[in-house]
Structure formats: structure tokens, C-alpha cells
Design a protein around this motif. Structure first.
Motif, mmCIF file in Angstrom:
data_model
loop_
_atom_site.group_PDB
_atom_site.id
_atom_site.type_symbol
_atom_site.label_atom_id
_atom_site.label_comp_id
_atom_site.label_asym_id
_atom_site.label_seq_id
_atom_site.Cartn_x
_atom_site.Cartn_y
_atom_site.Cartn_z
ATOM 1 N N ASN A 15 0.911 -1.196 -0.133
ATOM 2 C CA ASN A 15 -0.041 0.023 0.007
ATOM 3 C C ASN A 15 0.801 1.467 0.035
ATOM 4 O O ASN A 15 0.389 2.278 -0.617
ATOM 5 C CB ASN A 15 -1.035 0.041 1.285
ATOM 6 C CG ASN A 15 -2.039 -0.968 1.071
ATOM 7 O OD1 ASN A 15 -2.950 -0.943 0.414
ATOM 8 N ND2 ASN A 15 -2.133 -1.909 1.963
ATOM 9 N N LYS A 55 1.172 3.927 -2.888
ATOM 10 C CA LYS A 55 -0.134 4.303 -3.426
ATOM 11 C C LYS A 55 -0.177 5.934 -3.317
ATOM 12 O O LYS A 55 0.071 6.407 -2.109
ATOM 13 C CB LYS A 55 -1.160 3.547 -3.195
ATOM 14 C CG LYS A 55 -1.063 2.076 -3.715
ATOM 15 C CD LYS A 55 -1.997 1.128 -3.248
ATOM 16 C CE LYS A 55 -2.027 -0.252 -3.849
ATOM 17 N NZ LYS A 55 -2.747 -1.426 -3.233
ATOM 18 N N TRP A 56 -0.903 6.493 -4.212
ATOM 19 C CA TRP A 56 -1.358 7.878 -4.019
ATOM 20 C C TRP A 56 -1.872 8.195 -2.961
ATOM 21 O O TRP A 56 -1.473 9.250 -2.042
ATOM 22 C CB TRP A 56 -1.877 8.434 -5.294
ATOM 23 C CG TRP A 56 -2.003 9.929 -5.505
ATOM 24 C CD1 TRP A 56 -1.562 10.884 -4.769
ATOM 25 C CD2 TRP A 56 -2.390 10.611 -6.622
ATOM 26 N NE1 TRP A 56 -1.614 12.157 -5.514
ATOM 27 C CE2 TRP A 56 -2.193 11.982 -6.401
ATOM 28 C CE3 TRP A 56 -2.996 10.081 -7.723
ATOM 29 C CZ2 TRP A 56 -2.603 12.766 -7.625
ATOM 30 C CZ3 TRP A 56 -3.399 11.098 -8.758
ATOM 31 C CH2 TRP A 56 -2.943 12.346 -8.618
ATOM 32 N N GLN A 57 -2.828 7.496 -2.507
ATOM 33 C CA GLN A 57 -3.590 7.687 -1.196
ATOM 34 C C GLN A 57 -2.693 8.003 -0.011
ATOM 35 O O GLN A 57 -2.797 8.818 0.858
ATOM 36 C CB GLN A 57 -4.560 6.696 -1.015
ATOM 37 C CG GLN A 57 -5.557 6.792 0.323
ATOM 38 C CD GLN A 57 -6.295 5.590 0.568
ATOM 39 O OE1 GLN A 57 -5.753 4.444 0.738
ATOM 40 N NE2 GLN A 57 -7.445 5.953 0.647
ATOM 41 N N PRO A 81 -1.578 12.138 1.301
ATOM 42 C CA PRO A 81 -3.015 12.256 1.916
ATOM 43 C C PRO A 81 -3.170 13.559 2.152
ATOM 44 O O PRO A 81 -4.521 13.635 1.868
ATOM 45 C CB PRO A 81 -2.545 11.507 3.349
ATOM 46 C CG PRO A 81 -1.174 11.889 3.549
ATOM 47 C CD PRO A 81 -0.500 11.524 2.350
ATOM 48 N N ASN A 125 -8.243 3.311 -7.922
ATOM 49 C CA ASN A 125 -8.661 2.917 -6.333
ATOM 50 C C ASN A 125 -7.294 3.669 -5.263
ATOM 51 O O ASN A 125 -6.193 3.719 -5.924
ATOM 52 C CB ASN A 125 -8.588 1.521 -5.941
ATOM 53 C CG ASN A 125 -10.090 0.983 -6.405
ATOM 54 O OD1 ASN A 125 -10.932 1.510 -6.132
ATOM 55 N ND2 ASN A 125 -10.063 -0.355 -6.563
ATOM 56 N N GLN A 126 -7.845 3.715 -4.217
ATOM 57 C CA GLN A 126 -6.886 4.152 -3.171
ATOM 58 C C GLN A 126 -6.217 5.580 -3.659
ATOM 59 O O GLN A 126 -5.184 5.816 -3.491
ATOM 60 C CB GLN A 126 -6.029 3.121 -2.957
ATOM 61 C CG GLN A 126 -6.511 2.091 -2.164
ATOM 62 C CD GLN A 126 -5.453 1.083 -1.454
ATOM 63 O OE1 GLN A 126 -5.272 -0.078 -1.951
ATOM 64 N NE2 GLN A 126 -4.680 1.510 -0.518
ATOM 65 N N LEU A 127 -7.066 6.463 -4.087
ATOM 66 C CA LEU A 127 -6.668 7.868 -4.317
ATOM 67 C C LEU A 127 -7.034 8.683 -3.326
ATOM 68 O O LEU A 127 -7.842 8.243 -2.223
ATOM 69 C CB LEU A 127 -7.472 8.398 -5.632
ATOM 70 C CG LEU A 127 -7.419 7.646 -7.181
ATOM 71 C CD1 LEU A 127 -8.396 8.301 -7.998
ATOM 72 C CD2 LEU A 127 -6.057 7.940 -7.557
ATOM 73 N N PRO A 128 -6.041 9.655 -3.187
ATOM 74 C CA PRO A 128 -6.432 10.681 -1.907
ATOM 75 C C PRO A 128 -7.691 11.258 -1.850
ATOM 76 O O PRO A 128 -8.246 11.652 -3.137
ATOM 77 C CB PRO A 128 -5.181 11.691 -2.013
ATOM 78 C CG PRO A 128 -4.894 11.566 -3.300
ATOM 79 C CD PRO A 128 -5.114 10.110 -3.861
ATOM 80 N N SER A 129 -8.303 11.334 -0.892
ATOM 81 C CA SER A 129 -9.842 11.971 -0.790
ATOM 82 C C SER A 129 -9.990 13.171 -1.446
ATOM 83 O O SER A 129 -10.984 13.664 -1.885
ATOM 84 C CB SER A 129 -10.250 11.673 0.510
ATOM 85 O OG SER A 129 -9.668 12.513 1.496
ATOM 86 N N THR A 161 -13.105 10.496 -4.271
ATOM 87 C CA THR A 161 -13.469 9.828 -3.367
ATOM 88 C C THR A 161 -14.139 8.415 -3.966
ATOM 89 O O THR A 161 -14.171 7.569 -3.211
ATOM 90 C CB THR A 161 -14.717 10.439 -2.449
ATOM 91 O OG1 THR A 161 -15.849 10.781 -3.343
ATOM 92 C CG2 THR A 161 -14.131 11.538 -1.720
ATOM 93 N N THR A 197 -14.437 13.904 -9.580
ATOM 94 C CA THR A 197 -13.392 14.786 -8.940
ATOM 95 C C THR A 197 -14.059 16.364 -9.110
ATOM 96 O O THR A 197 -14.801 16.700 -10.089
ATOM 97 C CB THR A 197 -12.113 14.859 -9.442
ATOM 98 O OG1 THR A 197 -11.196 15.763 -8.635
ATOM 99 C CG2 THR A 197 -12.094 15.192 -11.009
#
Length: 395
Positions: free
Chosen positions: A94, A97-99, A103, A136-140, A144, A149
Motif C-alpha cells: 500500500n 499508492k497515491w492515497q 494524503p 482505487n486508493q486515491l487521496p480523498s 473519493t 472529482t
């Protein structure tokens, strides 16, 4: 795969003495041949002094790796020893990943990823970077749901460019392979309508042009890293595999700097074994490297009688266990038999930290080590394949 979770587990009581790095790197000419059918029993830690997957892989030059859960690496001693001693490549589950790395917009957190890279360097391991572009697992703050976006299409493109360049530049010279773009296609072979695809279409471009951009930006940031497209269900000939094959040829025709294609290798015993070697070979015949990047083999497992509604990591029947072992052996053999297949990565260490039970109810037992970090029969099966296969050296 679609969703990945980070699992926290307590330190497990495993007293095995696992071989030192020097022993793990010993010449294959001095290893002891594993015996057919030789599997570790519960509480038997003698396996830890036998030649590791890492050592045996030297016979062919194939790199054998694992995905690493950074909540466990360094805090669980037994887990950490297995990662350090059994594998010669590591992939972050994990933390790249960008998320996780951004953050808050404009504020990077590289700490966990840097720790993995430092551990790999100390243990003479290579690193597969995973993953730069994924829906998936992109920063909020960016998206989301992976499809919408609040940013304009041009802002999406600019932010994607900044993310790719910043991350690849941060790890410049430290990453062997990057999964540049992950899962850009649906199972039916159509392009996934991700936030990136939609932004590029809104700019009047081909929706998939974000893929070519990401590869070009990553290459500019680190010209020496191998750049891969990564996806699931490429193992089976069909709409998705064919669409990705045609798309990769288009990238090559556009002189996009793509070096390889990653086959995730998430298999399930309820389905037949794919024509994996043929698919690896047809992508390799394009002049590309290929890799198995996220291998696990799930099956139906026995319920836990002590905890209704939960499950053990024991296959439901001996027949399913046998099928699992067969699938493990066949995946590794397929990779060994294709000279351009340069790495084989297992998606996790033990069943206790696998993503499978949290996504597929009643299925599990997908990895090489059990809940207590004891090796399962499939671990020895892979050792046996590595020992007995007279594979060509890697491309």
C-alpha cells in the motif's frame, strides 16, 4: 485486483531461526535438494534452515518476491525474517499508492515507503514500485470514488503529471520495476471509465492517452527503471487480455517507453487454470518483459467451529488443497518457461494478512504461509519447481 487492505496482527510466537542473509545468498551449487512431498509440519521449524526460495531461484535468474505489509515489517520479527530471507524482491502492498504518499494535497509522506526501500537495500533485494496510477486508493482530496472529482480536466492532468514525476523522482535509482498504470481495462475489454479517462476525454483527447502520458513522465523522471502495465485476468485468453494486448501494441507504435506487462495472477480453484504460459509468451513476443506480480491462489475454506460466521485457513477438502498446490506449481512453471518472465511475486506472506477473506467470504488459504507463519505445502512445491526446472536464464 480491485481492493487492497492493510491488516494489523499481533506478533506471532514463532521461534524459527531463519537463515542469515549470507546463507540465503549461498551458491545454488551448495544447496541440498528438497525431497518430493517434503512439507513442514506444524511446529517443525527445520524448513527455515533449508535453501530458501531466494537461493533456489538463482538457478534460473528469476527473481522471486513478495508484497510487504508495512504495519508488520519491522514490528513482527518472524514476519520480517521471512520477507528478508525468503525473497529477493519486495513490493509495497500500500505505501507507494497515491492515497498514502500524498494524503493532504501538496504534503508528501514517504516514511513507510522509504523504510521498505532501506530494508530492501540492506538485504540486497530489488524493489517493485506499486503503483503510480490506479483508480482505487486515491487521496480523498483528489477523488473519493475513482470516477469523479471537483478538479477540472486540465487540473486532473496537471495533478497526475505532478504526482508521477514527484514520486518517481523521489525514488529515482532505487526502483527496479514500476507498475506505472494499474487496471485500466474492464473485464469485457472496454477502457475503465476512471477519473483519468474521463478527464482526458473532456480535453478532447483519447481517454486512454493518460496511460501513455504516465509512462513518458515516469521514464523522464527515472530513465533506468523498468516500466510495466499491470492488470488482473490477463492470464486467460479473452476479451480483456486481447484488448490489453492490442493496446500495448498501440503504445509501442507510438514509441511509448513501456518495458513490460504484469500479470497479477489472482487465481481461484473454482475456476480452471488459465492458458498462462501462452499469454505470457504472446506479450513477450512483442519484445516486452513480463512478470507475475500479485500471485495468490484462493479456495473455499473450512468454517471455524469455535467462532460461528468465521473461517479457518484450511481448505474445505483435500481435493481443493491438491488443486491449490497444482495451481501454484503451474504458475511458477509457466513463468520459468518464458525467458522474458523476469519476476514472480506472491501477494503477501501469510494467510493471516491476506486481502482475500475480507473480500471473498468463505474463501482464503491463498498464500504460502499459514496463520501462524508456518510454511504450507505450496511453499515446498515452489522450492521443488525451482530446484528441478532447467529453465533458461532470464531475458
Amino acid at each position: 485486483m480491485r481492493i487492497r487492505h492493510s491488516f494489523l496482527v499481533s506478533a506471532l510466537a514463532v521461534t524459527a531461526l531463519i537463515a542469515t542473509p549470507g546463507a540465503a545468498m549461498a551458491s545454488p551449487d551448495h544447496v541440498t535438494e528438497p525431497h518430493e512431498g517434503q512439507h513442514a509440519q506444524h511446529g517443525d521449524h527445520s524448513w527455515a534452515t533449508r535453501p530458501s526460495l531466494r537461493t533456489l531461484s538463482m538457478r534460473s535468474g528469476l527473481k522471486v518476491g513478495t508484497a510487504v505489509n508495512m504495519d508488520l515489517y519491522g514490528s513482527d520479527a518472524a514476519y520480517t525474517r521471512i520477507v528478508d530471507q525468503q525473497f529477493n524482491t519486495v513490493t509495497p502492498e500500500n505505501v507507494m499508492k497515491w492515497q498514502l504518499v500524498e494524503p493532504t494535497q501538496g504534503t508528501y509522506d514517504w516514511a513507510a515507503a522509504d523504510r521498505l526501500v532501506a530494508g530492501a537495500r540492506a538485504n540486497h533485494q530489488l524493489v517493485r514500485g506499486h503503483t503510480l496510477v490506479w483508480h482505487n486508493q486515491l487521496p480523498s482530496w483528489f477523488s473519493t470514488d475513482g470516477t469523479t472529482t471537483s478538479f477540472t480536466p486540465q487540473q486532473v492532468r496537471d495533478l497526475l503529471h505532478k504526482h508521477v514525476v514527484d514520486e518517481v523522482s523521489h525514488f529515482r535509482g532505487k526502483i527496479w520495476q514500476w507498475d506505472v498504470v494499474n487496471e485500466a481495462f474492464n473485464d469485457d475489454g472496454t477502457p475503465r471509465q476512471s477519473v483519468f479517462y474521463k478527464a482526458y476525454e473532456a480535453l478532447g483527447l483519447n481517454g486512454l492517452d493518460y496511460v501513455a502520458d504516465a509512462f513518458r513522465w515516469a521514464h523522464q523522471a527515472d530513465p533506468h527503471a523498468l516500466l510495466f502495465y499491470n492488470d488482473y485476468n490477463l492470464e486467460f485468453t479473452g476479451a480483456k487480455s486481447n484488448a490489453v494486448y492490442d493496446f500495448v501494441k498501440q503504445l509501442q507504435a507510438q514509441h511509448v517507453p513501456i518495458d513490460g506487462v504484469g500479470f497479477q495472477g489472482h487465481l481461484d480453484t473454482q475456476y480452471g487454470f488459465p492458458d498462462l504460459q501462452n499469454n505470457l509468451q504472446r506479450f513477450a513476443d512483442l519484445g516486452l518483459k513480463v512478470a507475475l506480480t500479485e500471485v495468490d491462489v484462493r479456495t473455499f475454506v473450512q468454517p471455524d467451529p469455535a467462532n460461528p460466521g468465521t473461517y479457518t485457513d484450511t481448505p474445505l477438502t483435500p481435493e481443493l488443497q491438491a488443486t491449490q498446490e497444482s495451481y501454484w506449481k503451474q504458475t511458477l512453471q509457466a513463468c520459468l518457461d518464458v525467458p522474458q518472465c523476469i519476476s514472480y511475486t506472491v501477494w503477501g506472506v501469510a494467510d493471516s494478512n491476506s486481502w482475500i477473506p475480507g473480500v471473498f467470504t468463505g474463501e482464503g488459504a491463498a498464500l504460502l504461509f499459514d496463520d501462524n507463519l508456518n510454511p504450507k505445502p505450496q511453499y515446498q512445491d515452489l522450492r521443488q519447481v525451482l530446484w528441478t526446472t532447467k529453465a533458461p536464464r532470464r531475458a
